[in-house]
Scaffold this motif. Structure first.
Motif, PDB file in Angstrom:
ATOM      1  N   GLN A  57      38.379 -29.524  65.004  1.00 45.68           N
ATOM      2  CA  GLN A  57      38.080 -31.157  65.647  1.00 45.68           C
ATOM      3  C   GLN A  57      37.866 -30.208  67.528  1.00 45.68           C
ATOM      4  OE1 GLN A  57      41.910 -32.447  66.055  1.00 45.68           O
ATOM      5  NE2 GLN A  57      42.956 -30.493  66.298  1.00 45.68           N
ATOM      6  N   TYR A  58      37.269 -31.109  68.546  1.00 43.24           N
ATOM      7  CA  TYR A  58      36.723 -30.807  69.454  1.00 43.24           C
ATOM      8  C   TYR A  58      37.063 -32.607  70.262  1.00 43.24           C
ATOM      9  CZ  TYR A  58      32.154 -31.985  68.149  1.00 43.24           C
ATOM     10  OH  TYR A  58      30.489 -32.190  68.502  1.00 43.24           O
ATOM     11  N   GLY A  59      37.166 -32.083  71.555  1.00 42.43           N
ATOM     12  CA  GLY A  59      36.475 -34.200  73.029  1.00 42.43           C
ATOM     13  C   GLY A  59      37.646 -33.679  73.172  1.00 42.43           C
ATOM     14  N   LYS A  60      37.791 -33.947  74.222  1.00 43.55           N
ATOM     15  CA  LYS A  60      38.505 -34.316  75.680  1.00 43.55           C
ATOM     16  C   LYS A  60      40.145 -34.345  75.339  1.00 43.55           C
ATOM     17  CE  LYS A  60      39.135 -37.330  80.092  1.00 43.55           C
ATOM     18  NZ  LYS A  60      38.586 -38.514  80.150  1.00 43.55           N
ATOM     19  N   GLY A  72      39.214 -26.470  68.433  1.00 39.77           N
ATOM     20  CA  GLY A  72      39.829 -26.067  66.965  1.00 39.77           C
ATOM     21  C   GLY A  72      39.758 -25.771  65.809  1.00 39.77           C
ATOM     22  N   ILE A  73      40.097 -25.280  65.267  1.00 37.95           N
ATOM     23  CA  ILE A  73      40.472 -25.822  62.982  1.00 37.95           C
ATOM     24  C   ILE A  73      41.776 -25.221  63.429  1.00 37.95           C
ATOM     25  CG2 ILE A  73      39.782 -24.294  61.498  1.00 37.95           C
ATOM     26  CD1 ILE A  73      37.252 -23.311  62.872  1.00 37.95           C
ATOM     27  N   VAL A  74      42.232 -26.401  62.365  1.00 38.64           N
ATOM     28  CA  VAL A  74      43.726 -26.319  62.139  1.00 38.64           C
ATOM     29  C   VAL A  74      44.138 -25.981  60.395  1.00 38.64           C
ATOM     30  CG1 VAL A  74      45.214 -28.155  61.967  1.00 38.64           C
ATOM     31  CG2 VAL A  74      44.364 -28.456  63.871  1.00 38.64           C
ATOM     32  N   ARG A  75      44.692 -25.389  59.841  1.00 36.18           N
ATOM     33  CA  ARG A  75      44.632 -25.539  58.304  1.00 36.18           C
ATOM     34  C   ARG A  75      46.550 -25.745  58.525  1.00 36.18           C
ATOM     35  NH1 ARG A  75      45.029 -19.366  55.092  1.00 36.18           N
ATOM     36  NH2 ARG A  75      45.825 -20.580  53.002  1.00 36.18           N
ATOM     37  N   GLN A  76      46.533 -26.457  57.513  1.00 35.04           N
ATOM     38  CA  GLN A  76      47.316 -27.436  57.079  1.00 35.04           C
ATOM     39  C   GLN A  76      47.735 -27.339  56.027  1.00 35.04           C
ATOM     40  OE1 GLN A  76      47.678 -32.203  58.446  1.00 35.04           O
ATOM     41  NE2 GLN A  76      47.426 -32.213  56.207  1.00 35.04           N
ATOM     42  N   LEU A  77      49.272 -26.646  55.870  1.00 33.96           N
ATOM     43  CA  LEU A  77      49.887 -26.779  54.480  1.00 33.96           C
ATOM     44  C   LEU A  77      50.655 -27.094  54.178  1.00 33.96           C
ATOM     45  CD1 LEU A  77      50.376 -23.083  55.759  1.00 33.96           C
ATOM     46  CD2 LEU A  77      48.516 -23.864  53.786  1.00 33.96           C
ATOM     47  N   GLU A  78      50.995 -27.935  52.986  1.00 38.22           N
ATOM     48  CA  GLU A  78      52.112 -28.240  52.331  1.00 38.22           C
ATOM     49  C   GLU A  78      52.915 -28.419  52.020  1.00 38.22           C
ATOM     50  OE1 GLU A  78      52.913 -32.327  49.961  1.00 38.22           O
ATOM     51  OE2 GLU A  78      51.053 -31.043  49.791  1.00 38.22           O
ATOM     52  N   VAL A  79      54.327 -28.565  52.448  1.00 36.01           N
ATOM     53  CA  VAL A  79      56.050 -27.982  52.108  1.00 36.01           C
ATOM     54  C   VAL A  79      56.213 -29.175  51.595  1.00 36.01           C
ATOM     55  CG1 VAL A  79      58.186 -27.297  52.871  1.00 36.01           C
ATOM     56  CG2 VAL A  79      55.562 -27.043  54.166  1.00 36.01           C
ATOM     57  N   PHE A  94      44.370 -23.332  66.177  1.00 37.38           N
ATOM     58  CA  PHE A  94      43.860 -22.210  66.363  1.00 37.38           C
ATOM     59  C   PHE A  94      42.497 -23.040  67.540  1.00 37.38           C
ATOM     60  CE2 PHE A  94      44.630 -20.933  62.206  1.00 37.38           C
ATOM     61  CZ  PHE A  94      44.846 -19.308  62.497  1.00 37.38           C
ATOM     62  N   GLU A  95      42.859 -23.309  69.304  1.00 39.13           N
ATOM     63  CA  GLU A  95      42.554 -23.552  69.528  1.00 39.13           C
ATOM     64  C   GLU A  95      41.949 -23.846  71.129  1.00 39.13           C
ATOM     65  OE1 GLU A  95      43.656 -28.275  70.667  1.00 39.13           O
ATOM     66  OE2 GLU A  95      44.205 -27.129  72.499  1.00 39.13           O
ATOM     67  N   PHE A  96      40.599 -23.677  71.227  1.00 35.92           N
ATOM     68  CA  PHE A  96      39.938 -23.042  72.772  1.00 35.92           C
ATOM     69  C   PHE A  96      40.090 -24.182  73.881  1.00 35.92           C
ATOM     70  CE2 PHE A  96      36.717 -20.016  70.269  1.00 35.92           C
ATOM     71  CZ  PHE A  96      37.729 -18.952  70.861  1.00 35.92           C
ATOM     72  N   ARG A  97      40.331 -23.544  75.111  1.00 35.55           N
ATOM     73  CA  ARG A  97      40.241 -24.736  75.885  1.00 35.55           C
ATOM     74  C   ARG A  97      39.527 -24.809  77.369  1.00 35.55           C
ATOM     75  NH1 ARG A  97      46.865 -24.607  75.370  1.00 35.55           N
ATOM     76  NH2 ARG A  97      47.140 -25.284  73.229  1.00 35.55           N
ATOM     77  N   VAL A 107      30.260 -35.043  75.496  1.00 36.73           N
ATOM     78  CA  VAL A 107      29.679 -34.986  73.777  1.00 36.73           C
ATOM     79  C   VAL A 107      30.844 -35.941  73.502  1.00 36.73           C
ATOM     80  CG1 VAL A 107      30.824 -33.000  72.228  1.00 36.73           C
ATOM     81  CG2 VAL A 107      29.455 -32.653  74.439  1.00 36.73           C
ATOM     82  N   GLY A 108      31.738 -36.502  73.798  1.00 35.93           N
ATOM     83  CA  GLY A 108      33.225 -37.313  72.821  1.00 35.93           C
ATOM     84  C   GLY A 108      33.539 -36.424  72.352  1.00 35.93           C
ATOM     85  N   SER A 109      34.325 -36.972  71.200  1.00 30.49           N
ATOM     86  CA  SER A 109      35.096 -36.365  70.068  1.00 30.49           C
ATOM     87  C   SER A 109      34.170 -36.163  69.122  1.00 30.49           C
ATOM     88  CB  SER A 109      36.249 -37.343  70.396  1.00 30.49           C
ATOM     89  OG  SER A 109      36.428 -38.324  69.415  1.00 30.49           O
ATOM     90  N   HIS A 110      35.021 -35.261  68.005  1.00 29.39           N
ATOM     91  CA  HIS A 110      34.906 -34.839  66.192  1.00 29.39           C
ATOM     92  C   HIS A 110      35.817 -34.507  65.706  1.00 29.39           C
ATOM     93  CE1 HIS A 110      31.992 -33.565  63.172  1.00 29.39           C
ATOM     94  NE2 HIS A 110      32.536 -32.408  63.291  1.00 29.39           N
ATOM     95  N   SER A 111      36.063 -35.060  64.494  1.00 31.36           N
ATOM     96  CA  SER A 111      37.280 -33.964  63.457  1.00 31.36           C
ATOM     97  C   SER A 111      36.429 -34.530  62.403  1.00 31.36           C
ATOM     98  CB  SER A 111      38.248 -35.228  63.858  1.00 31.36           C
ATOM     99  OG  SER A 111      37.821 -36.434  63.438  1.00 31.36           O
ATOM    100  N   GLU A 112      36.608 -33.193  61.545  1.00 30.24           N
ATOM    101  CA  GLU A 112      36.475 -33.039  60.246  1.00 30.24           C
ATOM    102  C   GLU A 112      37.145 -32.926  59.820  1.00 30.24           C
ATOM    103  OE1 GLU A 112      32.337 -30.949  58.408  1.00 30.24           O
ATOM    104  OE2 GLU A 112      32.223 -31.315  60.767  1.00 30.24           O
ATOM    105  N   TRP A 113      37.577 -32.687  58.027  1.00 29.93           N
ATOM    106  CA  TRP A 113      37.947 -32.388  57.396  1.00 29.93           C
ATOM    107  C   TRP A 113      37.575 -31.776  55.704  1.00 29.93           C
ATOM    108  CZ3 TRP A 113      42.927 -31.333  57.977  1.00 29.93           C
ATOM    109  CH2 TRP A 113      44.203 -32.437  59.060  1.00 29.93           C
TER     110      TRP A 113
END
Length: 153
Positions: A57-60, A72-79, A94-97, A107-113
């Motif tokens: 994902q990225y965006g403002k 950034g990239i997120v790893r999602q783990l179920e508990v 994990f995120e760059f700012r 650019v707007g925003s974007h997210s992709e699983w």
């Protein structure tokens, strides 16, 4: 066969991998290399297709004091609880700012699983993240921060 790690240790493992990489490459390629190494770590999650997935994902980001663009990239783990019922997810971020400028704002925003079991392998998905069009724009910019953190959702 290596022992699966506890989900609660994910942030520490991610930070250790980043430290082991030494002089961290602050490009999308550097980020995808780190995430690729992190993906090799197996965690104790249910045997379900959506129990261990990734989000690019990225965006403002309007929650910082200064105008910021986050990528950034997120790893999602179920508990799950002792009976196997869903309790929550742990997301390792994990995120760059970057300082927000006109080019990044436009650019707007974007997210992709990505989840296992789909048509695209993880390596192909991660390669597409590495080659995303946003990387061309970010080649000329330096992030003012890189953060790794974990949260419950």
């Amino acid at each position: 066969m290596p022992r699966k790690q506890q989900v609660g240790s994910a942030e520490g493992i991610a930070r250790q991998l980043a430290e082991e990489m030494g002089n961290f490459d602050s490009s999308i390629s550097g980020l995808t290399r780190l995430v690729s190494q992190f993906s090799a770590i197996e965690f104790e999650v249910p045997e379900l297709p959506d129990a261990d997935g990734y989000l690019f994902q990225y965006g403002k980001a309007n929650w910082f004091p200064e105008p910021t663009f986050a990528l950034g990239i997120v790893r999602q783990l179920e508990v799950v609880d002792a009976t196997g019922e869903h309790e929550h997810y742990v997301q390792v971020q994990f995120e760059f700012r970057y300082p927000l400028d006109d080019a990044l704002e436009s650019v707007g925003s974007h997210s992709e699983w990505w989840f296992p079991g789909g048509e695209v392998s993880f390596d192909r998905w991660l390669d597409s993240v590495d080659r995303a069009s946003i990387s061309n724009l970010l080649e000329t910019k330096r992030p003012h921060d890189f953060a790794i953190w974990q949260e419950l959702v």
